[in-house]
Write an enzyme that holds these catalytic residues in place. Structure first.
Site, PDB file in Angstrom:
ATOM      1  N   GLU A 214      60.119  67.268  22.745  1.00  0.00           N
ATOM      2  CA  GLU A 214      59.283  66.215  22.879  1.00  0.00           C
ATOM      3  C   GLU A 214      57.917  66.550  23.818  1.00  0.00           C
ATOM      4  OE1 GLU A 214      61.552  63.261  24.995  1.00  0.00           O
ATOM      5  OE2 GLU A 214      62.635  62.879  23.105  1.00  0.00           O
ATOM      6  N   HIS A 291      65.347  58.326  15.828  1.00  0.00           N
ATOM      7  CA  HIS A 291      65.847  57.115  16.449  1.00  0.00           C
ATOM      8  C   HIS A 291      65.053  56.057  16.002  1.00  0.00           C
ATOM      9  CE1 HIS A 291      68.112  59.746  19.182  1.00  0.00           C
ATOM     10  NE2 HIS A 291      66.924  60.429  19.385  1.00  0.00           N
ATOM     11  N   GLU A 319      68.743  63.761  15.678  1.00  0.00           N
ATOM     12  CA  GLU A 319      69.396  62.686  16.346  1.00  0.00           C
ATOM     13  C   GLU A 319      69.308  61.487  15.885  1.00  0.00           C
ATOM     14  OE1 GLU A 319      67.331  62.782  20.426  1.00  0.00           O
ATOM     15  OE2 GLU A 319      67.114  65.065  20.331  1.00  0.00           O
TER      16      GLU A 319
HETATM   17  C1  XIL Z   1      70.066  61.298  25.712  1.00  0.00           C
HETATM   18  C2  XIL Z   1      71.419  61.267  25.858  1.00  0.00           C
HETATM   19  O1  XIL Z   1      72.198  61.052  24.954  1.00  0.00           O
HETATM   20  C3  XIL Z   1      71.830  60.406  27.080  1.00  0.00           C
HETATM   21  O2  XIL Z   1      73.130  60.555  27.563  1.00  0.00           O
HETATM   22  C4  XIL Z   1      71.012  60.680  28.439  1.00  0.00           C
HETATM   23  O3  XIL Z   1      71.172  59.936  29.411  1.00  0.00           O
HETATM   24  C5  XIL Z   1      69.646  60.774  28.318  1.00  0.00           C
HETATM   25  O4  XIL Z   1      69.389  61.634  27.055  1.00  0.00           O
HETATM   26  N1  XIL Z   1      65.797  62.425  22.863  1.00  0.00           N
HETATM   27  C6  XIL Z   1      66.531  63.523  23.014  1.00  0.00           C
HETATM   28  C7  XIL Z   1      67.889  63.671  23.864  1.00  0.00           C
HETATM   29  O5  XIL Z   1      65.987  64.718  22.876  1.00  0.00           O
HETATM   30  O6  XIL Z   1      68.133  64.650  24.689  1.00  0.00           O
HETATM   31  C8  XIL Z   1      68.102  62.254  24.370  1.00  0.00           C
HETATM   32  O7  XIL Z   1      69.694  62.170  24.750  1.00  0.00           O
HETATM   33  C9  XIL Z   1      67.951  61.168  23.748  1.00  0.00           C
HETATM   34  C10 XIL Z   1      66.327  61.249  23.079  1.00  0.00           C
END
Ligand code: XIL
Length: 400
Positions: A214, A291, A319
């Protein structure tokens, strides 16, 4: 004539072994140490360099195969038998894996792990938290790998690939990093030591690392964090070079969200990786977090993936989840099925999209409700570990 050529090819690449793989079982591929012959009525068929599978039929009636084609013989793949599993189907379709995130606190839930551990369903896992900076180097120079090791060992036990997540990210940093008043030389050393120690610890166990996570704001400007504010954009190459030196065989990724549609953020990522390539900085792939929101899958996703693979990089969906207002309506779940199919189909259509990872497979453990108020139901399995229509959407794409 064609069939006998196929048989000859297969016979040439399949050594004899005592044990035999069952129908649909794996019978070869890079890293495979199990049986390399198939039970009667099936034939070991090369799907890609990483996966050969016992498909129904005899040698003389086996489907023609394309042993070296990374995209696999999708048009000749047999129809999916029910219960085959997402990873098994992804491999038949020429992908490297279908995977999921998981987290240490979930591993005592035996109903959950019964699904997680099934490598026909998941051929890859990502630790959702336990390899992040706050978990692995909570105080400077003191490393704790117990949580990460638990997930890495699970991957090994289950015969699953591992994605490392992550080396450098603005979030979930210990305060000694986020509040550190570093000189450029000092922060360079801090990043090098963190990435090098972390990646070295898992050397040989990780398929790909999200080395930088990110880096951009949604408008395509650089995120103002301790790394950028101290080192400018050079922190990216510092981290990538340290990771490459620590594990030369791991694929090195930059991972982000909202780069799935054409626009300023995707352009910023494209420009970054073009510059890294031009500068000779090691970079192998770009991770698209995905997401998404039900009904809002970007129409330009496949085009964007292709813009990155055109640079010679691989891409992955890292993800995936698709959230909706809770409680989810039947129509939302039906739309979610279509959305999952659309997203996975985009990866299917792009040869160098290596795999898809869901950000945990069940609503029981999704990060969404605690992050997006009033939203949830984002995963392909529900709270009770029952498959949702979304699962069928994924299967439809994997078997298209
Ligand atoms: C999230 C986890 O799933 C949660 O348990 C934690 O509280 C916060 O992070 N983008 C990412 C991940 O790259 O590392 C994140 O994971 C979700 C968004």
């Amino acid at each position: 004539m064609k069939l006998s050529v196929t048989f000859t090819l297969l016979a040439a690449v399949i050594p004899f072994a005592l044990a035999q793989s069952p129908e649909w079982g794996q019978c070869g591929g890079i890293g495979w140490t199990g049986a390399t012959t198939c039970v009667a009525g099936t034939v070991c068929t090369v799907q890609n360099a990483y996966y050969s599978q016992c498909l129904p039929g005899s040698a003389s009636s086996a489907p023609a195969t394309t042993p070296s084609s990374p995209s696999g013989p999708t048009s000749t793949a047999p129809p999916a038998p029910s219960g085959t599993g997402l990873n098994a189907l992804a491999k038949v379709a020429g992908k490297l894996y279908f995977g999921t995130a998981t987290d240490n606190g979930e591993l005592s839930d035996t109903a959950y792990t019964a699904i997680l551990d099934n490598n026909k369903e998941f051929g890859q896992i990502t630790p959702a938290n336990s390899m992040k900076w706050d978990a692995t180097e909570p105080t400077r120079g003191t490393f704790t790998f117990s949580g990460g090791d638990q997930i890495a060992n699970l991957a090994k036990t289950n015969g699953q690939l591992l994605r490392g997540h992550n080396c450098v990210w603005y979030n979930q940093l210990p305060s000694w990093v986020s509040n550190g008043q570093f000189t450029t030389a000092d922060l360079t050393t801090v990043i090098q030591n963190h990435c090098s120690t972390l990646v070295s610890h898992y050397k040989g166990q990780v398929y790909s690392w999200d080395v930088v996570n990110e880096p951009f704001n949604d408008d395509g400007t650089w995120r103002q964090d301790v790394f950028y504010n101290t080192l400018g954009t050079s922190y990216v190459s510092i981290a990538l070079k340290a990771a490459r030196a620590a594990d030369p065989n791991a694929k090195l990724y930059i991972n982000d969200y909202n780069i799935e549609q054409s626009g300023a953020k995707a352009t910023a990522m494209l420009n970054l990786v073009k510059q890294l390539i031009a500068d000779g900085v090691p970079i192998d792939g770009v991770g698209f977090q995905c997401h998404f929101i039900v009904g809002e899958v970007p129409g330009t996703f496949q085009t964007v993936l292709e813009q990155f693979t055109a640079l010679g990089l691989e891409v992955a969906i890292t993800e995936l989840d698709i959230r909706t207002t809770t409680p989810a309506s039947q129509s939302a779940l039906a739309q979610q099925q279509k959305d999952y199919q659309t997203v996975v189909q985009a990866c299917m259509n792009v040869e160098k999209c290596v795999g898809v990872t869901v950000w945990d497979f069940t609503d029981k453990y999704s990060w969404v409700p605690s992050t997006f108020s009033g939203q949830g139901a984002a995963c392909p399995w529900d709270q009770n570990l029952v498959k949702k229509p979304a699962y069928n959407g994924i299967v439809a794409a994997l078997t298209s």
